[in-house]
Motif scaffolding. Structure first.
Motif, PDB file in Angstrom:
ATOM      1  N   GLY A  13       0.832  -1.189   0.000  1.00 32.07           N
ATOM      2  CA  GLY A  13       0.000   0.000   0.000  1.00 32.07           C
ATOM      3  C   GLY A  13       0.871   1.245   0.000  1.00 32.07           C
ATOM      4  O   GLY A  13       1.945   1.265   0.613  1.00 32.07           O
ATOM      5  N   GLY A  14       0.411   2.271  -0.679  1.00 27.09           N
ATOM      6  CA  GLY A  14       1.118   3.551  -0.687  1.00 27.09           C
ATOM      7  C   GLY A  14       0.201   4.656  -0.205  1.00 27.09           C
ATOM      8  O   GLY A  14       0.349   5.163   0.902  1.00 27.09           O
ATOM      9  N   CYS A  15      -0.761   4.996  -1.021  1.00 28.18           N
ATOM     10  CA  CYS A  15      -1.642   6.125  -0.711  1.00 28.18           C
ATOM     11  C   CYS A  15      -2.953   5.696  -0.064  1.00 28.18           C
ATOM     12  O   CYS A  15      -3.607   6.484   0.595  1.00 28.18           O
ATOM     13  CB  CYS A  15      -1.945   6.889  -1.996  1.00 28.18           C
ATOM     14  SG  CYS A  15      -2.927   5.916  -3.188  1.00 28.18           S
ATOM     15  N   GLY A  38      -6.320   5.188  -4.050  1.00 30.51           N
ATOM     16  CA  GLY A  38      -6.548   4.944  -5.471  1.00 30.51           C
ATOM     17  C   GLY A  38      -5.774   5.854  -6.399  1.00 30.51           C
ATOM     18  O   GLY A  38      -6.181   6.027  -7.546  1.00 30.51           O
ATOM     19  N   THR A  39      -4.665   6.420  -5.921  1.00 27.85           N
ATOM     20  CA  THR A  39      -3.962   7.366  -6.793  1.00 27.85           C
ATOM     21  C   THR A  39      -2.539   6.960  -7.174  1.00 27.85           C
ATOM     22  O   THR A  39      -1.991   7.529  -8.115  1.00 27.85           O
ATOM     23  CB  THR A  39      -3.884   8.760  -6.141  1.00 27.85           C
ATOM     24  OG1 THR A  39      -3.248   8.636  -4.873  1.00 27.85           O
ATOM     25  CG2 THR A  39      -5.263   9.359  -5.959  1.00 27.85           C
ATOM     26  N   CYS A  40      -1.914   6.007  -6.456  1.00 29.63           N
ATOM     27  CA  CYS A  40      -0.491   5.742  -6.753  1.00 29.63           C
ATOM     28  C   CYS A  40      -0.262   4.477  -7.575  1.00 29.63           C
ATOM     29  O   CYS A  40       0.752   4.364  -8.273  1.00 29.63           O
ATOM     30  CB  CYS A  40       0.315   5.664  -5.463  1.00 29.63           C
ATOM     31  SG  CYS A  40       0.072   4.150  -4.502  1.00 29.63           S
ATOM     32  N   GLY A  41      -1.131   3.497  -7.465  1.00 24.72           N
ATOM     33  CA  GLY A  41      -1.005   2.285  -8.273  1.00 24.72           C
ATOM     34  C   GLY A  41      -0.154   1.178  -7.678  1.00 24.72           C
ATOM     35  O   GLY A  41      -0.107   0.072  -8.223  1.00 24.72           O
ATOM     36  N   THR A  42       0.522   1.441  -6.549  1.00 22.33           N
ATOM     37  CA  THR A  42       1.433   0.403  -6.051  1.00 22.33           C
ATOM     38  C   THR A  42       0.697  -0.837  -5.553  1.00 22.33           C
ATOM     39  O   THR A  42       1.272  -1.927  -5.478  1.00 22.33           O
ATOM     40  CB  THR A  42       2.366   0.961  -4.960  1.00 22.33           C
ATOM     41  OG1 THR A  42       3.461   0.057  -4.791  1.00 22.33           O
ATOM     42  CG2 THR A  42       1.649   1.173  -3.641  1.00 22.33           C
ATOM     43  N   CYS A  49      -6.586  -1.193  -3.040  1.00 18.05           N
ATOM     44  CA  CYS A  49      -6.949  -0.336  -1.900  1.00 18.05           C
ATOM     45  C   CYS A  49      -8.356   0.226  -2.031  1.00 18.05           C
ATOM     46  O   CYS A  49      -8.938   0.650  -1.034  1.00 18.05           O
ATOM     47  CB  CYS A  49      -5.939   0.791  -1.720  1.00 18.05           C
ATOM     48  SG  CYS A  49      -6.028   2.073  -2.988  1.00 18.05           S
TER      49      CYS A  49
HETATM   50  S1  FES Z   1      -2.310   2.213  -2.385  1.00 19.21           S
HETATM   51 FE1  FES Z   1      -2.102   3.839  -3.835  1.00 19.21          FE
HETATM   52  S2  FES Z   1      -3.554   3.315  -5.397  1.00 19.21           S
HETATM   53 FE2  FES Z   1      -3.839   1.824  -3.878  1.00 19.21          FE
END
Ligand code: FES
Ligand code: FES
Length: 159
Positions: free
Chosen positions: A39-41, A44-48, A61
């Motif tokens: 998970g990053g953000c 729904g904005t980073c794609g990781t 996410c």
């Molecule tokens: S954790 Fe960043 S898009 Fe899902």
């Protein structure tokens, strides 16, 4: 409230419970223990957090865990087969396409979805496939080159 769900994860049957409203990312990491999903953000904005659900890339996410019952899910943990790295993993290493690694799980899975449906992609096809995945380190070109290398390597394996 917990809901019983079942799905295939990297070709293995999984049965577990999803908390009401839980997202797929947290369910895979916390209930199933697949820590290859990152998970990053969480917005729904980073794609990781990209995983494949029935072969299509999904942002885990913002995907309701309950909605994935009965599906087939693929994560980075399933890329390596029989001790062999996936051609994408090898190409990412050779092209230095992973630096801090923040984006790498999502990049690998978005790229796998592309190669599964289009084994001979163009540069533009790769850009399209990873356009929802943010990388702050590489400038993207090493990643694009790696995906194109992996496509060529996979093609050689099948000739
Ligand atoms: S954790 Fe960043 S898009 Fe899902
Ligand atoms: S390798 Fe650091 S964000 Fe992509």
């Amino acid at each position: 409230m917990k809901t019983p769900i079942h799905f295939r994860l990297n070709d293995e049957e999984v049965a577990t419970f999803a908390e009401g409203g839980a997202n797929l990312l947290d369910m895979l990491r916390e209930a199933v223990g697949d820590l290859s999903v990152k998970g990053g953000c969480w917005q729904g904005t980073c794609g990781t957090c990209t995983v494949l659900v029935n072969g299509a890339p999904r942002l885990s996410c913002v995907t309701l865990a309950e909605s994935c019952s009965g599906t087939s899910i693929e994560t980075v943990a399933g890329l390596r087969r029989g001790g062999e790295l996936h051609p994408l993993q090898t190409a990412f290493m050779q092209r230095f396409a992973a630096q801090c690694g923040y984006c790498t799980p999502g990049m690998l899975m978005a790229s796998k979805a592309l190669l599964d449906r289009n084994p001979n992609p163009s540069h533009e096809d790769v850009v399209d496939a990873i356009c929802g995945n943010i990388c702050r380190c590489t400038g993207y070109e090493p990643i694009i080159a790696a995906v194109l290398d992996a496509a060529r390597a996979a093609g050689r394996q099948h000739t």
